[in-house]
Design an enzyme around this catalytic site. Sequence first.
Site, PDB file in Angstrom:
ATOM      1  N   GLU A   1      61.426  59.968  75.732  1.00 35.54           N
ATOM      2  CA  GLU A   1      62.036  59.880  74.535  1.00 35.54           C
ATOM      3  C   GLU A   1      61.145  58.810  73.596  1.00 35.54           C
ATOM      4  OE1 GLU A   1      63.716  62.104  72.895  1.00 35.54           O
ATOM      5  OE2 GLU A   1      64.526  63.320  74.374  1.00 35.54           O
TER       6      GLU A   1
ATOM      7  N   TYR B   1      68.950  57.937  67.269  1.00 36.49           N
ATOM      8  CA  TYR B   1      68.551  58.978  67.901  1.00 36.49           C
ATOM      9  C   TYR B   1      68.361  58.911  69.204  1.00 36.49           C
ATOM     10  CZ  TYR B   1      65.658  62.534  69.737  1.00 36.49           C
ATOM     11  OH  TYR B   1      65.191  63.810  70.630  1.00 36.49           O
TER      12      TYR B   1
ATOM     13  N   ASP C   1      66.679  65.292  66.083  1.00 40.13           N
ATOM     14  CA  ASP C   1      65.453  65.051  65.674  1.00 40.13           C
ATOM     15  C   ASP C   1      64.726  65.981  64.704  1.00 40.13           C
ATOM     16  OD1 ASP C   1      64.904  67.525  66.975  1.00 40.13           O
ATOM     17  OD2 ASP C   1      63.755  66.896  68.711  1.00 40.13           O
TER      18      ASP C   1
ATOM     19  N   CYS D   1      62.332  85.084  63.671  1.00 40.54           N
ATOM     20  CA  CYS D   1      63.899  85.208  63.669  1.00 40.54           C
ATOM     21  C   CYS D   1      64.146  86.380  64.388  1.00 40.54           C
ATOM     22  CB  CYS D   1      64.195  85.269  62.133  1.00 40.54           C
ATOM     23  SG  CYS D   1      63.776  83.901  61.069  1.00 40.54           S
TER      24      CYS D   1
HETATM   25 FE1  SF4 Z   1      65.417  79.693  62.620  1.00 42.68          FE
HETATM   26 FE2  SF4 Z   1      65.278  82.179  62.053  1.00 42.68          FE
HETATM   27 FE3  SF4 Z   1      66.681  81.322  63.878  1.00 42.68          FE
HETATM   28 FE4  SF4 Z   1      67.329  80.883  61.516  1.00 42.68          FE
HETATM   29  S1  SF4 Z   1      67.283  83.060  62.470  1.00 42.68           S
HETATM   30  S2  SF4 Z   1      67.386  79.661  63.219  1.00 42.68           S
HETATM   31  S3  SF4 Z   1      65.370  80.317  60.502  1.00 42.68           S
HETATM   32  S4  SF4 Z   1      64.399  81.236  63.829  1.00 42.68           S
END
Ligand code: SF4
Length: 365
Positions: A51, A134, A152, A211
């Site tokens: 860390e 942290y 972080d 995503c």
């Molecule tokens: Fe990140 Fe996309 Fe997951 Fe939202 S949906 S946390 S923007 S990877």
Amino acid sequence: MVAKGKAPIVEKSDTVAARLLRWYDAHARKLPWRMMPREKLADPYHVWLSEIMLQQTTVAAVKPYFAKFIARWPSVETLSQANDADVMAAWAGLGYYARARNLLKCARVVAGDLDGTFPGNETDLRKLPGIGPYTAAAIAAIAFGQRAVVVDANVERVVSRLFAIDTPLPASRPHIREKTDAITPDARAGDFAQAMMDLGAGLCAVRDPACALCPLQHDCMAFAAGTPAAFPVKAPKKAKPLRAGTVFGVIRENKIWLVRRKDTGMLAGMRALPSDNWSARRSGNGADSSEAPLHGPWEIVPKAVHHTFTHFSLTLDLAVYQGKDFEMLPSAGEWWALDNIADAGLPTLFAKAVKAYEKYQKARQ
Ligand code: SF4
């Protein structure tokens, strides 16, 4: 090491934490300082060392340094007995050298006053040199299984997106912490912290987050709005001040003259090339500086060296000595073979300067 015990995964299977932990169980990154999900807790010495190294530094850059430190100093006791110059030299190239000085101070407190045992809670961890909020939270969660809120830069990005926090950083930090606290589970807090870090380092990348593969897609407000890359919102960066200076290369028979920097200030105590004080207002030929180790003659190498520190950017002219009065060099210094320069433990800035000198010399041959 402490066993993780029989903590339930999470009480509810439809929470953000539950979804993230299921993903982490299948996709955790293998890192040399880490135990995999559901194994025993990681060694506090390994977690602490990694860390500290990871502050402002990438995982890829840290891995070889971590391996080198663990091989040479396998425990906090052995590290506490190391001499300062060896640790600084082993740290050379990682940057932010105050971390290495605090590392050694902390190792000596843990080995000397705490019988070699790191405290298992955030409050006592924060009393140790070089351990801020942290790092204390990360060690408490990952090495001791304590519930702690670990935030972080990766976690900041994920949480900003999950909750579409539109206040710019750094003003948004208290809000981000509050939201992270709200989704941190009581059990497996260390795995949860590491899962958030992994999500931020991988799928929830700065540019083009993946995503479609994200376990938190249905929780994510930025995804729902179609604007993940807009988060975290950042205050405009101020331009870094510029400084300039001169570094002095005294080279003789394939050896270069090295000095030890003062015990205070930038790169304190590190082996280095002689240089002036990097004054921002230097003008004219820096080789005329009274800080040059010899009167001259000096020649300025056509290509300067540039380096960026946290608070300023530096351009150093490279002066190379053209005389023969080597016996006039100050007594504090040493000749170092250029063939073994990697063993000198020079900070990156001076390692760059040596490379530039070598290139210049080759071009003139
Ligand atoms: Fe990140 Fe996309 Fe997951 Fe939202 S949906 S946390 S923007 S990877």
